[in-house]
Design a protein around this motif. Structure first.
Motif, PDB file in Angstrom:
ATOM      1  N   CYS A  30      39.496  35.011  37.493  1.00  0.00           N
ATOM      2  CA  CYS A  30      38.224  34.391  37.088  1.00  0.00           C
ATOM      3  C   CYS A  30      37.420  35.319  36.194  1.00  0.00           C
ATOM      4  CB  CYS A  30      37.420  33.972  38.322  1.00  0.00           C
ATOM      5  SG  CYS A  30      38.179  32.593  39.215  1.00  0.00           S
ATOM      6  N   ARG A  31      37.465  36.621  36.470  1.00  0.00           N
ATOM      7  CA  ARG A  31      36.758  37.553  35.585  1.00  0.00           C
ATOM      8  C   ARG A  31      37.332  37.466  34.184  1.00  0.00           C
ATOM      9  NH1 ARG A  31      34.758  43.124  38.315  1.00  0.00           N
ATOM     10  NH2 ARG A  31      33.571  43.020  36.368  1.00  0.00           N
ATOM     11  N   ARG A  32      38.640  37.245  34.086  1.00  0.00           N
ATOM     12  CA  ARG A  32      39.268  37.199  32.777  1.00  0.00           C
ATOM     13  C   ARG A  32      39.046  35.858  32.076  1.00  0.00           C
ATOM     14  NH1 ARG A  32      45.619  38.149  31.435  1.00  0.00           N
ATOM     15  NH2 ARG A  32      45.406  37.856  29.177  1.00  0.00           N
ATOM     16  N   PHE A  33      39.215  34.756  32.808  1.00  0.00           N
ATOM     17  CA  PHE A  33      39.264  33.438  32.150  1.00  0.00           C
ATOM     18  C   PHE A  33      38.042  32.560  32.410  1.00  0.00           C
ATOM     19  CE2 PHE A  33      43.783  34.669  32.312  1.00  0.00           C
ATOM     20  CZ  PHE A  33      44.081  34.524  30.962  1.00  0.00           C
ATOM     21  N   LEU A  34      37.194  32.942  33.343  1.00  0.00           N
ATOM     22  CA  LEU A  34      35.969  32.162  33.605  1.00  0.00           C
ATOM     23  C   LEU A  34      34.759  33.103  33.637  1.00  0.00           C
ATOM     24  CD1 LEU A  34      37.501  29.859  36.360  1.00  0.00           C
ATOM     25  CD2 LEU A  34      36.526  29.033  34.200  1.00  0.00           C
ATOM     26  N   PRO A  35      34.532  33.826  32.525  1.00  0.00           N
ATOM     27  CA  PRO A  35      33.506  34.869  32.554  1.00  0.00           C
ATOM     28  C   PRO A  35      32.091  34.345  32.765  1.00  0.00           C
ATOM     29  CG  PRO A  35      34.332  34.535  30.314  1.00  0.00           C
ATOM     30  CD  PRO A  35      35.242  33.761  31.232  1.00  0.00           C
ATOM     31  N   GLN A  36      31.804  33.087  32.396  1.00  0.00           N
ATOM     32  CA  GLN A  36      30.442  32.562  32.643  1.00  0.00           C
ATOM     33  C   GLN A  36      30.214  32.265  34.123  1.00  0.00           C
ATOM     34  OE1 GLN A  36      31.854  31.404  29.501  1.00  0.00           O
ATOM     35  NE2 GLN A  36      30.482  32.969  28.713  1.00  0.00           N
ATOM     36  N   VAL A  37      31.292  32.102  34.868  1.00  0.00           N
ATOM     37  CA  VAL A  37      31.162  31.903  36.312  1.00  0.00           C
ATOM     38  C   VAL A  37      31.183  33.275  37.006  1.00  0.00           C
ATOM     39  CG1 VAL A  37      32.095  30.707  38.329  1.00  0.00           C
ATOM     40  CG2 VAL A  37      32.348  29.687  36.041  1.00  0.00           C
ATOM     41  N   ALA A  38      32.178  34.061  36.701  1.00  0.00           N
ATOM     42  CA  ALA A  38      32.339  35.393  37.299  1.00  0.00           C
ATOM     43  C   ALA A  38      31.460  36.394  36.539  1.00  0.00           C
ATOM     44  CB  ALA A  38      33.801  35.810  37.237  1.00  0.00           C
ATOM     45  N   ALA A  39      30.168  36.103  36.499  1.00  0.00           N
ATOM     46  CA  ALA A  39      29.268  36.797  35.579  1.00  0.00           C
ATOM     47  C   ALA A  39      28.515  37.956  36.205  1.00  0.00           C
ATOM     48  CB  ALA A  39      28.259  35.792  35.012  1.00  0.00           C
ATOM     49  N   ALA A  40      28.610  38.114  37.529  1.00  0.00           N
ATOM     50  CA  ALA A  40      27.723  39.087  38.191  1.00  0.00           C
ATOM     51  C   ALA A  40      28.495  40.136  38.982  1.00  0.00           C
ATOM     52  CB  ALA A  40      26.742  38.349  39.098  1.00  0.00           C
ATOM     53  N   TYR A  41      29.769  40.315  38.661  1.00  0.00           N
ATOM     54  CA  TYR A  41      30.556  41.289  39.431  1.00  0.00           C
ATOM     55  C   TYR A  41      30.129  42.732  39.192  1.00  0.00           C
ATOM     56  CZ  TYR A  41      33.707  38.026  41.672  1.00  0.00           C
ATOM     57  OH  TYR A  41      34.216  37.053  42.484  1.00  0.00           O
ATOM     58  N   ASP A  42      29.329  42.946  38.165  1.00  0.00           N
ATOM     59  CA  ASP A  42      28.848  44.308  37.924  1.00  0.00           C
ATOM     60  C   ASP A  42      27.463  44.569  38.513  1.00  0.00           C
ATOM     61  OD1 ASP A  42      31.168  44.988  36.541  1.00  0.00           O
ATOM     62  OD2 ASP A  42      30.398  44.100  34.679  1.00  0.00           O
ATOM     63  N   ASP A  43      26.938  43.618  39.248  1.00  0.00           N
ATOM     64  CA  ASP A  43      25.613  43.825  39.842  1.00  0.00           C
ATOM     65  C   ASP A  43      25.679  44.962  40.869  1.00  0.00           C
ATOM     66  OD1 ASP A  43      22.871  41.909  40.188  1.00  0.00           O
ATOM     67  OD2 ASP A  43      23.303  43.289  41.833  1.00  0.00           O
ATOM     68  N   PRO A  44      24.761  45.930  40.778  1.00  0.00           N
ATOM     69  CA  PRO A  44      24.844  47.097  41.678  1.00  0.00           C
ATOM     70  C   PRO A  44      24.615  46.774  43.142  1.00  0.00           C
ATOM     71  CG  PRO A  44      22.828  47.154  40.343  1.00  0.00           C
ATOM     72  CD  PRO A  44      23.673  46.039  39.801  1.00  0.00           C
ATOM     73  N   ARG A  45      24.058  45.604  43.441  1.00  0.00           N
ATOM     74  CA  ARG A  45      23.831  45.243  44.839  1.00  0.00           C
ATOM     75  C   ARG A  45      25.084  44.694  45.523  1.00  0.00           C
ATOM     76  NH1 ARG A  45      19.028  41.252  43.532  1.00  0.00           N
ATOM     77  NH2 ARG A  45      20.484  40.873  41.819  1.00  0.00           N
ATOM     78  N   LEU A  46      26.134  44.479  44.742  1.00  0.00           N
ATOM     79  CA  LEU A  46      27.357  43.885  45.293  1.00  0.00           C
ATOM     80  C   LEU A  46      28.226  44.926  45.989  1.00  0.00           C
ATOM     81  CD1 LEU A  46      29.499  41.602  45.571  1.00  0.00           C
ATOM     82  CD2 LEU A  46      30.333  42.299  43.291  1.00  0.00           C
ATOM     83  N   ASN A  47      28.642  44.595  47.199  1.00  0.00           N
ATOM     84  CA  ASN A  47      29.630  45.368  47.948  1.00  0.00           C
ATOM     85  C   ASN A  47      30.824  44.440  48.156  1.00  0.00           C
ATOM     86  OD1 ASN A  47      30.913  47.179  49.694  1.00  0.00           O
ATOM     87  ND2 ASN A  47      29.836  46.344  51.485  1.00  0.00           N
ATOM     88  N   LEU A  48      31.822  44.563  47.292  1.00  0.00           N
ATOM     89  CA  LEU A  48      32.955  43.619  47.288  1.00  0.00           C
ATOM     90  C   LEU A  48      34.080  44.147  48.161  1.00  0.00           C
ATOM     91  CD1 LEU A  48      34.396  41.106  46.151  1.00  0.00           C
ATOM     92  CD2 LEU A  48      34.957  42.448  44.112  1.00  0.00           C
TER      93      LEU A  48
END
Lengths: 286, 286
Positions: free
Chosen positions: B117-135
Motif C-alpha cells: 500500500c505504501r508503494r501503490f496506494l500512497p494517498q491512503v498509506a499517507a501517514a506512515y512517517d508520523d512520529p506518533r506511530l508505533n508500528l
C-alpha cells in the motif's frame, strides 16, 4: 450440469452487478419498454424494465417504505393522492394502509407492467382491488396538466430519466405538480443515486429543478442494495410542511403500522446526508 | 481488440459485483493472505485481500471517515490509540489529523499489506512517517492481552471474520480490549453488513459479543458502494461515553477538519438504523 444463467445490470460501463437466475417468468416488449421478471436464489423474483432492476422481492420493502411513509408521517391529513408510475403496485400497497386516504389517482403509462406484476408479483401488486384506487393508464406529464389545487400528496415512482420516464424529470412537470398540489401539499420522488457519475448528474439536475419550483426541498436517503451503488436518494418538496420540524413521531407511532425499514428514529436520520452528497446537490443551485 | 479483464467479488454464491480491470499492479501471496492491487476505470486502484475488496480509491474516504471521526467526535480527549489491522493506512491517516493524539500503537499482522500500500496506494498509506506511530507487526489478539488501562480508543479495522482476521471477532479478544481501555475508553470496529445472510449472521454475533462485554454498545451505518450490498455497519462500544448524548458537534466543528463523508448532522443520523437491522442485532442478545 445445467446451464449457468446470470443477469447483469451495468451500473456504469465498467461496473456490473450479477444475479444468478433460476427461471425466466416474463420476457416481453410492451408498447413502451422491455418487461422482464425472473427468479433468483438471493433476491427472489426480480422485475426489470429495459434491463434495469426496478425491484426485487427481497428488498422492495425498503424503497416502498421510504417513498410512502416519510411523507405520510409529515402531512397531518392526506386525503387525495396522485401516484405517478409505480405500476408494480408497491407504493399503492403502502398508501392503502392509511384509512384517512380517500382517493388515489394512479397514473401509469404501461398497463402491461400492472398486468405482469399482478400475475407474478402478487405480494407487491397487492392492493389493486382497493376501492379508493382510480387507475388511469396515461402519460403522467399530460395527466397532471389538467389538475389544480387537488392533491395533498403526489408520489413520483418513476423509472430513470430516459425512456418512458423522461418527462417526469422536467421543469414543466414539476411546475404542473406544484399547481396540482393543495396549499400544504407534498411531493416525493425517486431522486436517483449520488455515486456513479451519470446517476449523480441526474440527482443534481432533479434537485436543481425541484428547488426552482418549490419553496422547501429536502433530500433523504436509503440503503437499497439492488440499485446501483446501494445508495439511493428521495426528494421531498413541499409548499408548507417541513419534513423534520413538522414531523410528529408520536402521531405516526400511534398508528401501529409495522414497517421493516422505516421507523420514526430513522425518519430523522435519513435526512442527514454525507458531505459529498450535499456538495453535489448544492453545486447545481444558484 | 484488447482482452476484457473483469474482477468479480461474490457477495453470496449467487450474486457478484464485477469491476472492469485495466491493469494489475500487485498479485502476491504473503505469509497470511493473497494481496492484489489493480486499476479500474470506475474505482481507481482497488486493494483486495483473499479476493475480497478492502478499499477502492474512489470511496475509501467513506469507511475511513466513519471508523475514525465518529469516536473522535465523542471522546473529549484521545491521547493513546490502539489501531488493530488497517494495514492500508487509511485509518492511520485520519487519526493523524488530530493533534491531541500522542501515540498510536498500530498492530498489523501482515507487513506486506503495508509495503504494497505504501508503494501503490500512497494517498491512503499517507501517514506512515508520523512520529506518533508505533508500528508493530503482530497478531492483534496476542498483543492486546498484555495491556491494561492504557488506551482511550481502540480501532479494530479488520478483514472479515475468517482467515487472518478471525481472532479479532472473539469474546476473548473483546474482553482483552475492554481491559486494555481506560475507564472512559471507546472501541470501534467494522461490524459487517446486515443484508446478505452470512454477513448478517456475523453482524448478529459481533453485536452479541460486544454487548456481553461492554455496558454501552451502539451500531451505526454507512453507504459504502464497493462492499457487499453497500450497507455497512460499525460498532461503537464504550465504558462511559454515549455516542449521541456525549457527542459535542460544536467542539468537533471548531476543529475545522474537512471530511467528504462525515459531518456532525450525519453523526446523529448514522445511528438511526432500519427496523430490520435493529431486529437482526437484538435477536442475538438475551
Amino acid at each position: 450440469m445445467a446451464k449457468e444463467l446470470w443477469f447483469a445490470e451495468y451500473h456504469d460501463d465498467n461496473t456490473r452487478l450479477g444475479m444468478r437466475v433460476t427461471r425466466e417468468l416474463v420476457a416481453m416488449q410492451s408498447e413502451f419498454q422491455a418487461i422482464e421478471i425472473f427468479e433468483t436464489p438471493t433476491f427472489g423474483r426480480v422485475l426489470t424494465l429495459d434491463g434495469l432492476v426496478m425491484l426485487t422481492e427481497k428488498d422492495e420493502f425498503i424503497y416502498h417504505d421510504m417513498i410512502i411513509h416519510v411523507p405520510m408521517a409529515v402531512h397531518p391529513k392526506v386525503q387525495n393522492v396522485l401516484l405517478i408510475g409505480g405500476g408494480d403496485g408497491g407504493s399503492l400497497r403502502e398508501l392503502c394502509r392509511y384509512p384517512e386516504i380517500e382517493q388515489i389517482d394512479m397514473v401509469e403509462i404501461d398497463s402491461e407492467v400492472v398486468n405482469q406484476c399482478r400475475r407474478f408479483l402478487p405480494q407487491v401488486a397487492a392492493a389493486y382491488d382497493d376501492p379508493r384506487l382510480n387507475l388511469i393508464f396515461a402519460d403522467g406529464l399530460k395527466f397532471v396538466r389538467h389538475n389544480t389545487d387537488k392533491y395533498d400528496l403526489i408520489v413520483i415512482d418513476s423509472t430513470d430519466p430516459f425512456g418512458p420516464g423522461e418527462s417526469l424529470f422536467t421543469k414543466e412537470f414539476y411546475g404542473n405538480c406544484h399547481r396540482a398540489l393543495r396549499a400544504d401539499g407534498i411531493l416525493v420522488n425517486q431522486h436517483e443515486s449520488p455515486y456513479y457519475p451519470a446517476d449523480a448528474e441526474e440527482a443534481r439536475l432533479i434537485y436543481q429543478r425541484l428547488t426552482a419550483t418549490f419553496p422547501l426541498v429536502r433530500v433523504y436517503q436509503a440503503h437499497i442494495p439492488c440499485y446501483p451503488s446501494g445508495h439511493w436518494l428521495f426528494g421531498f418538496a413541499s409548499k408548507r410542511w417541513d419534513p423534520l420540524q413538522d414531523f410528529d413521531a408520536e402521531r405516526w407511532n400511534a398508528r401501529g403500522l409495522y414497517t421493516r425499514y422505516y421507523n420514526t428514529d430513522l425518519h430523522t436520520g435519513c435526512f442527514q446526508l454525507p458531505t459529498y452528497v450535499k456538495e453535489l446537490l448544492e453545486s447545481g443551485v444558484e
